[in-house]
Design an enzyme around this catalytic site. Structure first.
Site, PDB file in Angstrom:
ATOM      1  N   ASP A 143      26.866  36.747 -26.175  1.00 45.50           N
ATOM      2  CA  ASP A 143      26.376  35.835 -27.217  1.00 45.50           C
ATOM      3  C   ASP A 143      24.864  35.623 -27.087  1.00 45.50           C
ATOM      4  OD1 ASP A 143      26.316  34.234 -24.988  1.00 45.50           O
ATOM      5  OD2 ASP A 143      27.398  32.558 -25.883  1.00 45.50           O
ATOM      6  N   ASP A 171      32.202  38.463 -25.856  1.00 45.29           N
ATOM      7  CA  ASP A 171      31.800  37.168 -25.297  1.00 45.29           C
ATOM      8  C   ASP A 171      32.173  36.074 -26.297  1.00 45.29           C
ATOM      9  OD1 ASP A 171      30.635  35.543 -23.422  1.00 45.29           O
ATOM     10  OD2 ASP A 171      28.567  36.025 -23.979  1.00 45.29           O
ATOM     11  N   LYS A 221      35.252  37.257 -22.525  1.00 45.51           N
ATOM     12  CA  LYS A 221      34.626  36.427 -21.490  1.00 45.51           C
ATOM     13  C   LYS A 221      34.449  35.020 -22.041  1.00 45.51           C
ATOM     14  CE  LYS A 221      30.009  36.578 -20.362  1.00 45.51           C
ATOM     15  NZ  LYS A 221      29.595  35.166 -20.520  1.00 45.51           N
ATOM     16  N   GLU A 230      32.936  30.892 -20.796  1.00 40.56           N
ATOM     17  CA  GLU A 230      32.101  30.190 -19.810  1.00 40.56           C
ATOM     18  C   GLU A 230      32.795  28.955 -19.244  1.00 40.56           C
ATOM     19  OE1 GLU A 230      28.208  29.241 -21.350  1.00 40.56           O
ATOM     20  OE2 GLU A 230      27.741  31.346 -21.774  1.00 40.56           O
ATOM     21  N   GLU A 253      26.052  33.203 -12.534  1.00 40.47           N
ATOM     22  CA  GLU A 253      24.693  33.218 -13.092  1.00 40.47           C
ATOM     23  C   GLU A 253      23.823  32.149 -12.436  1.00 40.47           C
ATOM     24  OE1 GLU A 253      24.370  33.398 -17.360  1.00 40.47           O
ATOM     25  OE2 GLU A 253      22.202  33.029 -17.309  1.00 40.47           O
TER      26      GLU A 253
HETATM   27  O1  KIV Z   1      25.752  36.500 -23.235  1.00 38.91           O
HETATM   28  C1  KIV Z   1      25.319  37.103 -22.238  1.00 38.91           C
HETATM   29  O2  KIV Z   1      24.495  38.004 -22.343  1.00 38.91           O
HETATM   30  C2  KIV Z   1      25.792  36.701 -20.911  1.00 38.91           C
HETATM   31  C3  KIV Z   1      25.149  37.336 -19.725  1.00 38.91           C
HETATM   32  C4  KIV Z   1      23.817  36.751 -19.486  1.00 38.91           C
HETATM   33  C5  KIV Z   1      26.020  37.277 -18.536  1.00 38.91           C
HETATM   34  O3  KIV Z   1      26.660  35.887 -20.823  1.00 38.91           O
END
Ligand code: KIV
Length: 289
Positions: A47, A86, A116, A118, A185
């Protein structure tokens, strides 16, 4: 699954053999293709697109539809790398049901292999629900940009013993929730090393030191397409912004001074046809209108 596609068991084996996993973000077909040719293992349709592609100043405004559009372009371009969709802010924050519905969209409409999300806390039950629906989940702890305001800004996380312990227990909880891998991160190196050792699933670091099982960087950062001050963990392997600016500037001045297009960039026609065309081309074209 596409033939030759890397599997999640391959990633687990890479951790157990100590072979580093290489992940990079990707947002379009040419970038994804180049990443595959370079031997990248995992493509994250991040994202971060909100910032590096769509012109926002954070990842928060990114929508599911934008993410699905980008994911499809990446998926079409590659065979071997695992493609991670994401989940954008708002797509999994309200309920487990929402999280599953949107994860399913990533797989069905976007063609992603995995998703993914968070955080820990409420994200634990989201991860459990998505995994139960048959979709593998990558976790992400430490600095979680979607909720950076809550974290007090883009800051290193886990710098006190208590906060480091919290990160370790969040990572363990995400593993227990079924995550196949976890992004760490902006976490101090010894904390990331401790988490990597404690988990059976691979960790992927970004600003988390060399002891993670793999590393991820944002495509535009590592290629020098983003300019100005970058986080400490960014290493620029090229300076494409400068090259692109130079190429575009040269193109503009060559168009203006008539250098471009030269003979070799143009198409010819047979002499006799050219003569006929020159003799009555305009009149005939008027008649045929
Ligand atoms: O969205 C993204 O690019 C990320 C990375 C920084 C791990 O979550």
């Amino acid at each position: 699954m596409k033939p030759g596609k890397l599997t999640l068991s391959d990633l687990a084996e890479m951790k157990s053999r100590g072979h580093k996993i290489v992940m990079v973000t990707a947002y379009d077909a040419p970038g994804a293709r180049l990443a595959e040719e370079a031997g990248i293992d995992i493509l994250l349709v991040g994202d971060t697109a909100g910032m590096v592609v769509l012109g926002h100043d954070s990842t928060v405004p990114v929508t599911m539809d934008e993410m699905l559009f980008l994911t499809r372009t990446v998926v079409r371009a590659v065979d071997r790398p695992i493609v991670v969709g994401d989940m954008p802010f708002g797509s999994y924050n309200v309920s487990d049901e929402d999280a599953v519905r949107n994860a399913v969209r990533f797989v069905k409409e976007g063609g992603a292999d995995v998703v993914k999300l968070e955080g820990a806390g409420p994200s634990l039950s989201r991860a459990t629900a998505i995994v139960a629906a048959g979709i593998p989940v990558m976790g992400h702890v430490g600095l979680t940009p979607q909720t950076e305001t809550m974290l007090g800004g883009f800051k290193t996380q886990g710098r006190t013993a208590a906060k480091a312990r919290r990160l370790l227990s969040d990572a363990l909880a995400l593993e227990a929730a079924g995550c196949f891998s976890i992004v760490l991160e902006a976490v101090p190196t010894p904390v990331a090393a401790r988490i990597t050792e404690a988990l059976t699933v691979p960790t992927i670091g970004i600003g988390a030191g060399a002891e993670c099982d793999g590393q991820v960087l944002v495509y535009h950062d590592l290629l020098g397409l983003t300019e100005g001050r970058a986080p400490r963990f960014v290493k620029r392997y090229a300076n494409l912004a400068e090259e692109i600016r130079h190429a575009l500037g040269t193109y503009a001045s060559e168009v203006r001074d008539g250098t471009y297009p030269a003979q070799e960039h143009t198409y010819a026609m047979p002499e006799d046809e050219l003569e006929l065309f020159s003799a009555d081309g305009v009149e005939q074209a008027h008649r045929e209108r």
